[in-house]
Design an enzyme around this catalytic site. Structure first.
Site, PDB file in Angstrom:
ATOM      1  N   HIS A 145     -20.383  11.743   4.516  1.00  0.00           N
ATOM      2  CA  HIS A 145     -20.740  12.848   5.404  1.00  0.00           C
ATOM      3  C   HIS A 145     -20.457  14.211   4.768  1.00  0.00           C
ATOM      4  CE1 HIS A 145     -16.468  12.153   6.219  1.00  0.00           C
ATOM      5  NE2 HIS A 145     -16.404  13.381   6.700  1.00  0.00           N
ATOM      6  N   SER A 149       0.851  -1.185   0.000  1.00  0.00           N
ATOM      7  CA  SER A 149       0.000   0.000   0.000  1.00  0.00           C
ATOM      8  C   SER A 149       0.884   1.231   0.000  1.00  0.00           C
ATOM      9  CB  SER A 149      -0.907   0.009   1.227  1.00  0.00           C
ATOM     10  OG  SER A 149      -1.749   1.148   1.231  1.00  0.00           O
ATOM     11  N   ASN A 203      -2.810   0.386  -3.955  1.00  0.00           N
ATOM     12  CA  ASN A 203      -2.516  -0.803  -3.170  1.00  0.00           C
ATOM     13  C   ASN A 203      -2.963  -2.042  -3.913  1.00  0.00           C
ATOM     14  OD1 ASN A 203      -5.044  -2.165  -1.689  1.00  0.00           O
ATOM     15  ND2 ASN A 203      -5.424   0.037  -1.861  1.00  0.00           N
ATOM     16  N   VAL A 204      -2.279  -3.121  -3.635  1.00  0.00           N
ATOM     17  CA  VAL A 204      -2.687  -4.446  -4.092  1.00  0.00           C
ATOM     18  C   VAL A 204      -2.530  -5.390  -2.905  1.00  0.00           C
ATOM     19  CG1 VAL A 204      -2.290  -4.226  -6.565  1.00  0.00           C
ATOM     20  CG2 VAL A 204      -0.371  -4.778  -5.075  1.00  0.00           C
ATOM     21  N   HIS A 209       2.362  12.158  -1.107  1.00  0.00           N
ATOM     22  CA  HIS A 209       1.869  13.529  -0.951  1.00  0.00           C
ATOM     23  C   HIS A 209       2.934  14.499  -1.474  1.00  0.00           C
ATOM     24  CE1 HIS A 209      -1.610  12.463   1.489  1.00  0.00           C
ATOM     25  NE2 HIS A 209      -0.841  11.721   2.257  1.00  0.00           N
ATOM     26  N   GLY A 266      -4.582  -5.906  14.999  1.00  0.00           N
ATOM     27  CA  GLY A 266      -3.344  -5.748  15.760  1.00  0.00           C
ATOM     28  C   GLY A 266      -2.156  -5.408  14.890  1.00  0.00           C
ATOM     29  N   GLY A 267      -2.397  -4.771  13.771  1.00  0.00           N
ATOM     30  CA  GLY A 267      -1.315  -4.366  12.886  1.00  0.00           C
ATOM     31  C   GLY A 267      -0.482  -3.254  13.501  1.00  0.00           C
ATOM     32  N   ARG A 268       0.565  -2.903  12.797  1.00  0.00           N
ATOM     33  CA  ARG A 268       1.496  -1.899  13.306  1.00  0.00           C
ATOM     34  C   ARG A 268       0.943  -0.506  13.011  1.00  0.00           C
ATOM     35  NH1 ARG A 268       6.261   0.803  11.458  1.00  0.00           N
ATOM     36  NH2 ARG A 268       7.796   1.059  13.129  1.00  0.00           N
ATOM     37  N   HIS A 305      -2.681   7.355  -4.448  1.00  0.00           N
ATOM     38  CA  HIS A 305      -2.764   6.180  -3.575  1.00  0.00           C
ATOM     39  C   HIS A 305      -2.857   4.943  -4.448  1.00  0.00           C
ATOM     40  CE1 HIS A 305      -5.662   3.156  -1.887  1.00  0.00           C
ATOM     41  NE2 HIS A 305      -4.724   3.108  -0.967  1.00  0.00           N
TER      42      HIS A 305
END
Length: 309
Positions: A178, A95, A111-112, A99, A261-263, A109
């Site tokens: 929103h 991912s 990701n795969v 910027h 619980g990822g970093r 952006h």
């Protein structure tokens, strides 16, 4: 005959595409470099996070590889797929978010990712997902048309229906409900892709990832040296705020990472370095800032229109 997913082949590809994208973006920047932070997940797995900060072209960017596994899935994964409950899982992906410093150069952006859930005596459940999307602060038709034409080329070998489907999915997904506005000008998005077998789905995923640099680098090269002032920087900071809102409220990858619980540092590396929120702000009529809302933050068929108007 059912094709068994080749998890090692996916991992090898993801590590390679991370290397290639890092090298190309660092070369485009010319001054900045990615620093690598290898990490391990206590529950199983780990990854390597690469971040550039304070570059000549890219104010901040990150390209993260992760491969996590465990005995049970987090609620974000089983909520819409209850059949996955009780299965062990592996999730891996790359991912990235870039910027640029110059407000005339858009944020991008991509990701795969690949997911497989298994339990003894049952067929593995697997799928691919990913895509790429563009978030300009100031709109240019030629940039948006180039972005979408490259996206179409990525999908072309896999059937005429693929690009319209993935473009629509991207428009629907990257939408701030929103705010009642899209995050940017779209691109491609897909998830839960497993139709046609493993080799086809892996091929589509690779093609999309391989087309990210041809889609993005020409746009950055055109815009990175454009003159700008504080007005443009402030508008960039305001629009970056919308980016933050989407990532923290809606993004499935962010929610999955935090709940599994990822970093945290790697999950939130996509957030921009400088952001503003101003109460009830609206652009002045007739300005370039207003034109972003009027022309570019509206889903449309850019390739059919040819960017005219």
């Amino acid at each position: 005959m059912t094709q068994e997913p080749d998890t090692q082949a996916v991992q090898d590809y993801l590590l390679d595409i991370q290397d290639r994208i890092c090298a190309a973006l660092a070369a485009e920047d010319g001054a900045g470099a990615f620093r690598e932070d290898a990490w391990e997940r206590p529950g199983g797995g780990g990854g390597r996070t690469r971040v550039m900060e304070g570059g000549a072209v890219f104010e901040k960017g990150g390209i993260n590889f992760s491969h996590v596994f465990g005995d049970n899935l987090p609620p974000s994964a089983t909520a819409h797929r209850p059949e996955l409950a009780g299965r062990s899982f592996q999730a891996m992906g790359v991912s990235l978010v870039m910027h640029p410093r110059n407000p005339y150069a858009p944020t991008s952006h991509a990701n795969v990712r690949f997911f497989v859930a298994e339990k003894p005596g049952a067929e593995p459940v697997w799928w691919f997902g990913g895509g790429f999307d563009l978030t300009p602060y100031y709109g240019f038709d030629e940039d948006v048309v180039h972005w979408h034409s490259t996206a179409r080329a990525a999908c072309a070998p896999f059937g005429e229906e693929v690009h319209p489907r993935l473009k629509q999915w991207c428009d629907d997904y990257f939408f701030l409900r929103h705010r009642d506005e899209p995050r940017g000008v779209g691109g491609l998005f897909f998830d839960d892709e497993n139709q046609g077998g493993f080799e086809r789905c892996f091929g589509l995923t690779r093609s999309i990832a391989d087309h990210y640099l041809p889609a993005y680098l020409p746009i950055v090269a055109r815009r990175k040296d454009s003159p700008y002032g504080e007005r443009e920087r402030e508008f960039q900071r305001l629009r970056r705020g919308r980016y933050v809102e989407f990532n923290l409220v809606y993004d499935r990858g962010t929610l999955f990472g935090l709940q599994s619980g990822g970093r945290t540092e790697s999950i939130l590396m996509s957030l921009p370095p400088e952001v503003s929120w101003r109460y009830d702000w609206h652009p002045e009529p007739g300005t370039a800032e207003a034109r972003l809302y009027e022309r570019y933050l509206k889903p449309r068929d850019w390739l059919a229109e040819g960017g005219e108007g």
